[in-house]
Design a protein around this motif. Structure first.
Motif, PDB file in Angstrom:
ATOM      1  N   MET A   1       0.847  -1.190   0.000  1.00  0.00           N
ATOM      2  CA  MET A   1       0.000   0.000   0.000  1.00  0.00           C
ATOM      3  C   MET A   1       0.889   1.248   0.000  1.00  0.00           C
ATOM      4  O   MET A   1       1.878   1.330   0.734  1.00  0.00           O
ATOM      5  CB  MET A   1      -0.896   0.011   1.244  1.00  0.00           C
ATOM      6  N   ILE A   2       0.540   2.209  -0.814  1.00  0.00           N
ATOM      7  CA  ILE A   2       1.300   3.457  -0.921  1.00  0.00           C
ATOM      8  C   ILE A   2       1.032   4.327   0.302  1.00  0.00           C
ATOM      9  O   ILE A   2      -0.096   4.408   0.805  1.00  0.00           O
ATOM     10  CB  ILE A   2       0.915   4.219  -2.204  1.00  0.00           C
ATOM     11  N   GLY A   3       2.086   4.997   0.776  1.00  0.00           N
ATOM     12  CA  GLY A   3       1.941   5.878   1.925  1.00  0.00           C
ATOM     13  C   GLY A   3       1.314   7.212   1.551  1.00  0.00           C
ATOM     14  O   GLY A   3       1.028   7.486   0.379  1.00  0.00           O
ATOM     15  N   LYS A   4       1.124   8.054   2.541  1.00  0.00           N
ATOM     16  CA  LYS A   4       0.512   9.371   2.340  1.00  0.00           C
ATOM     17  C   LYS A   4       1.504  10.468   2.708  1.00  0.00           C
ATOM     18  O   LYS A   4       2.275  10.332   3.654  1.00  0.00           O
ATOM     19  CB  LYS A   4      -0.762   9.491   3.184  1.00  0.00           C
ATOM     20  N   LEU A   5       1.455  11.548   1.950  1.00  0.00           N
ATOM     21  CA  LEU A   5       2.298  12.712   2.212  1.00  0.00           C
ATOM     22  C   LEU A   5       1.424  13.836   2.749  1.00  0.00           C
ATOM     23  O   LEU A   5       0.441  14.221   2.120  1.00  0.00           O
ATOM     24  CB  LEU A   5       3.000  13.163   0.929  1.00  0.00           C
ATOM     25  N   TYR A   6       1.807  14.361   3.907  1.00  0.00           N
ATOM     26  CA  TYR A   6       1.076  15.463   4.521  1.00  0.00           C
ATOM     27  C   TYR A   6       1.949  16.718   4.484  1.00  0.00           C
ATOM     28  O   TYR A   6       3.112  16.688   4.894  1.00  0.00           O
ATOM     29  CB  TYR A   6       0.728  15.135   5.972  1.00  0.00           C
ATOM     30  N   VAL A   7       1.383  17.812   3.991  1.00  0.00           N
ATOM     31  CA  VAL A   7       2.078  19.095   3.973  1.00  0.00           C
ATOM     32  C   VAL A   7       1.541  19.885   5.166  1.00  0.00           C
ATOM     33  O   VAL A   7       0.400  20.356   5.151  1.00  0.00           O
ATOM     34  CB  VAL A   7       1.826  19.844   2.650  1.00  0.00           C
ATOM     35  N   VAL A   8       2.374  20.017   6.195  1.00  0.00           N
ATOM     36  CA  VAL A   8       1.909  20.506   7.495  1.00  0.00           C
ATOM     37  C   VAL A   8       2.453  21.904   7.811  1.00  0.00           C
ATOM     38  O   VAL A   8       3.671  22.121   7.818  1.00  0.00           O
ATOM     39  CB  VAL A   8       2.324  19.535   8.623  1.00  0.00           C
ATOM     40  N   ALA A   9       1.564  22.830   8.088  1.00  0.00           N
ATOM     41  CA  ALA A   9       1.962  24.180   8.492  1.00  0.00           C
ATOM     42  C   ALA A   9       2.309  24.176   9.975  1.00  0.00           C
ATOM     43  O   ALA A   9       1.632  23.538  10.784  1.00  0.00           O
ATOM     44  CB  ALA A   9       0.836  25.168   8.222  1.00  0.00           C
ATOM     45  N   THR A  10       3.389  24.876  10.325  1.00  0.00           N
ATOM     46  CA  THR A  10       3.823  24.967  11.720  1.00  0.00           C
ATOM     47  C   THR A  10       3.907  26.441  12.136  1.00  0.00           C
ATOM     48  O   THR A  10       3.911  27.326  11.283  1.00  0.00           O
ATOM     49  CB  THR A  10       5.189  24.291  11.917  1.00  0.00           C
ATOM     50  N   PRO A  11       3.965  26.741  13.434  1.00  0.00           N
ATOM     51  CA  PRO A  11       3.969  28.128  13.901  1.00  0.00           C
ATOM     52  C   PRO A  11       5.076  28.984  13.300  1.00  0.00           C
ATOM     53  O   PRO A  11       6.188  28.499  13.059  1.00  0.00           O
ATOM     54  CB  PRO A  11       4.160  27.979  15.416  1.00  0.00           C
ATOM     55  N   ILE A  12       4.778  30.266  13.083  1.00  0.00           N
ATOM     56  CA  ILE A  12       5.783  31.192  12.572  1.00  0.00           C
ATOM     57  C   ILE A  12       6.505  31.900  13.717  1.00  0.00           C
ATOM     58  O   ILE A  12       7.385  32.730  13.479  1.00  0.00           O
ATOM     59  CB  ILE A  12       5.161  32.238  11.620  1.00  0.00           C
ATOM     60  N   ASN A  14       5.001  31.875  17.650  1.00  0.00           N
ATOM     61  CA  ASN A  14       4.346  31.414  18.873  1.00  0.00           C
ATOM     62  C   ASN A  14       4.009  29.925  18.746  1.00  0.00           C
ATOM     63  O   ASN A  14       3.224  29.534  17.881  1.00  0.00           O
ATOM     64  CB  ASN A  14       3.077  32.228  19.118  1.00  0.00           C
ATOM     65  N   LEU A  15       4.601  29.104  19.606  1.00  0.00           N
ATOM     66  CA  LEU A  15       4.421  27.653  19.505  1.00  0.00           C
ATOM     67  C   LEU A  15       2.981  27.211  19.732  1.00  0.00           C
ATOM     68  O   LEU A  15       2.610  26.092  19.369  1.00  0.00           O
ATOM     69  CB  LEU A  15       5.338  26.942  20.510  1.00  0.00           C
ATOM     70  N   LYS A  16       2.148  28.090  20.312  1.00  0.00           N
ATOM     71  CA  LYS A  16       0.748  27.729  20.538  1.00  0.00           C
ATOM     72  C   LYS A  16      -0.070  27.787  19.250  1.00  0.00           C
ATOM     73  O   LYS A  16      -1.204  27.299  19.211  1.00  0.00           O
ATOM     74  CB  LYS A  16       0.130  28.657  21.583  1.00  0.00           C
ATOM     75  N   ASP A  17       0.494  28.386  18.213  1.00  0.00           N
ATOM     76  CA  ASP A  17      -0.242  28.540  16.955  1.00  0.00           C
ATOM     77  C   ASP A  17      -0.110  27.304  16.076  1.00  0.00           C
ATOM     78  O   ASP A  17       0.308  27.364  14.913  1.00  0.00           O
ATOM     79  CB  ASP A  17       0.260  29.768  16.191  1.00  0.00           C
ATOM     80  N   ILE A  18      -0.482  26.168  16.589  1.00  0.00           N
ATOM     81  CA  ILE A  18      -0.471  24.929  15.820  1.00  0.00           C
ATOM     82  C   ILE A  18      -1.795  24.225  16.062  1.00  0.00           C
ATOM     83  O   ILE A  18      -2.338  24.252  17.175  1.00  0.00           O
ATOM     84  CB  ILE A  18       0.723  24.025  16.210  1.00  0.00           C
ATOM     85  N   SER A  19      -2.329  23.601  15.037  1.00  0.00           N
ATOM     86  CA  SER A  19      -3.633  22.962  15.170  1.00  0.00           C
ATOM     87  C   SER A  19      -3.507  21.585  15.824  1.00  0.00           C
ATOM     88  O   SER A  19      -2.458  20.944  15.785  1.00  0.00           O
ATOM     89  CB  SER A  19      -4.286  22.817  13.792  1.00  0.00           C
ATOM     90  N   GLN A  20      -4.602  21.147  16.407  1.00  0.00           N
ATOM     91  CA  GLN A  20      -4.642  19.808  16.989  1.00  0.00           C
ATOM     92  C   GLN A  20      -4.423  18.750  15.915  1.00  0.00           C
ATOM     93  O   GLN A  20      -3.793  17.726  16.158  1.00  0.00           O
ATOM     94  CB  GLN A  20      -5.988  19.586  17.696  1.00  0.00           C
ATOM     95  N   ARG A  21      -4.943  19.025  14.724  1.00  0.00           N
ATOM     96  CA  ARG A  21      -4.763  18.061  13.628  1.00  0.00           C
ATOM     97  C   ARG A  21      -3.289  17.953  13.259  1.00  0.00           C
ATOM     98  O   ARG A  21      -2.779  16.854  13.009  1.00  0.00           O
ATOM     99  CB  ARG A  21      -5.579  18.500  12.414  1.00  0.00           C
ATOM    100  N   ALA A  22      -2.587  19.091  13.209  1.00  0.00           N
ATOM    101  CA  ALA A  22      -1.168  19.064  12.869  1.00  0.00           C
ATOM    102  C   ALA A  22      -0.390  18.237  13.883  1.00  0.00           C
ATOM    103  O   ALA A  22       0.471  17.426  13.519  1.00  0.00           O
ATOM    104  CB  ALA A  22      -0.623  20.485  12.796  1.00  0.00           C
ATOM    105  N   ILE A  23      -0.671  18.435  15.164  1.00  0.00           N
ATOM    106  CA  ILE A  23       0.008  17.668  16.206  1.00  0.00           C
ATOM    107  C   ILE A  23      -0.260  16.176  16.029  1.00  0.00           C
ATOM    108  O   ILE A  23       0.649  15.347  16.111  1.00  0.00           O
ATOM    109  CB  ILE A  23      -0.449  18.133  17.605  1.00  0.00           C
ATOM    110  N   SER A  24      -1.510  15.840  15.775  1.00  0.00           N
ATOM    111  CA  SER A  24      -1.898  14.438  15.600  1.00  0.00           C
ATOM    112  C   SER A  24      -1.176  13.806  14.409  1.00  0.00           C
ATOM    113  O   SER A  24      -0.670  12.681  14.500  1.00  0.00           O
ATOM    114  CB  SER A  24      -3.414  14.336  15.412  1.00  0.00           C
ATOM    115  N   ILE A  25      -1.108  14.531  13.297  1.00  0.00           N
ATOM    116  CA  ILE A  25      -0.425  14.014  12.104  1.00  0.00           C
ATOM    117  C   ILE A  25       1.059  13.811  12.382  1.00  0.00           C
ATOM    118  O   ILE A  25       1.640  12.770  12.035  1.00  0.00           O
ATOM    119  CB  ILE A  25      -0.614  14.977  10.912  1.00  0.00           C
ATOM    120  N   LEU A  26       1.690  14.796  13.026  1.00  0.00           N
ATOM    121  CA  LEU A  26       3.126  14.692  13.308  1.00  0.00           C
ATOM    122  C   LEU A  26       3.425  13.530  14.248  1.00  0.00           C
ATOM    123  O   LEU A  26       4.505  12.925  14.178  1.00  0.00           O
ATOM    124  CB  LEU A  26       3.630  16.005  13.912  1.00  0.00           C
ATOM    125  N   GLU A  27       2.488  13.199  15.115  1.00  0.00           N
ATOM    126  CA  GLU A  27       2.661  12.057  16.014  1.00  0.00           C
ATOM    127  C   GLU A  27       2.485  10.727  15.294  1.00  0.00           C
ATOM    128  O   GLU A  27       3.163   9.741  15.620  1.00  0.00           O
ATOM    129  CB  GLU A  27       1.654  12.137  17.166  1.00  0.00           C
TER     130      GLU A  27
END
Length: 226
Positions: A1-12, A14-27
């Motif tokens: 099965m082919i993997g998935k590529l996620y293009v994830v935006a991170t804070p510019i 302030n470290l609090k400016d990250i979405s819950q979805r981004a954290i979940s994907i990175l984990e």
């Protein structure tokens, strides 16, 4: 099965400016491809993310894209992140995404912080149309680019470093006239500063106060007045 590529935006900033979805994907992904592993390491450590990290930057982008694409073809999921903000916006990412597309690898966006959008939103300038030009050429093509930008009927977004901000403001005034600008420094960080006014006045301010940090310049269209 082919993997998935996620293009994830991170804070510019302030470290609090990250979405819950981004954290979940990175984990959850198998590998994080980061522009600078040291810079990204601070963010990952802050959120307790222990996913394997590999470097993917402008100096190894072409060759590393092929390596990462093979991982994806082997079924591994990868998250692409830059030092700050959204990948591919004056940051590495094009080669990998283009190669993944050509191999029909699923690509998903995980949107979030962008200094372009942040600067426009607080500029006080018209944003129904805007042109993003990134960093100006340092020498060859600089005059031509500025002359081209001067004719656009929209606000213009320019990136600049603290080492060249005065020179760039001088050149914008020289080739585009004394326009209204909004200059954003260190967006979302402790020393965030936003100066809006005629370029001659804003330039004088930063000439008196040694500029530090990263800058986003929003230039108003010709004939705009305050």
């Amino acid at each position: 099965m082919i993997g998935k590529l996620y293009v994830v935006a991170t804070p510019i900033g302030n470290l609090k400016d990250i979405s819950q979805r981004a954290i979940s994907i990175l984990e959850d992904v198998d590998i994080i491809a980061a522009e600078d592993t040291r810079t990204s390491g601070k963010l990952l450590k802050h959120y307790g993310i222990r996913t394997s990290v590999t470097s993917y930057h402008e100096h190894n982008e072409s060759g590393k894209a092929e390596v990462l694409c093979r991982y994806l073809m082997d079924g591994k999921d990868i998250a692409l992140i830059s030092d700050a903000g959204t990948p591919c916006i004056s940051d590495p990412g094009y080669s990998l995404i283009n190669l993944a597309r050509s191999n029909e690898i699923p690509i998903f966006t995980v949107p979030g912080p962008s200094s372009v959008m942040a600067a426009l939103s607080v500029s006080g300038l018209p944003t129904e149309q805007f042109f993003y030009t990134g960093f100006l050429p340092r020498k060859k093509g600089r005059k031509t680019r500025l002359e081209f930008l001067s004719e656009l009927p929209s606000s213009i977004v320019i990136f600049e470093s603290p080492y060249r901000i005065i020179k760039t403001l001088e050149d914008v005034e020289k080739y585009m006239g004394n326009r209204v600008v909004s200059v954003c420094r260190e967006l979302t960080k402790i020393f965030e500063e936003i100066r809006m006014g005629w370029i001659s006045d804003v330039k004088a301010h930063f000439a008196k106060n040694k500029p530090k940090g990263e800058f986003v310049i929003v230039v108003a269209k010709k004939d705009y007045k305050i």
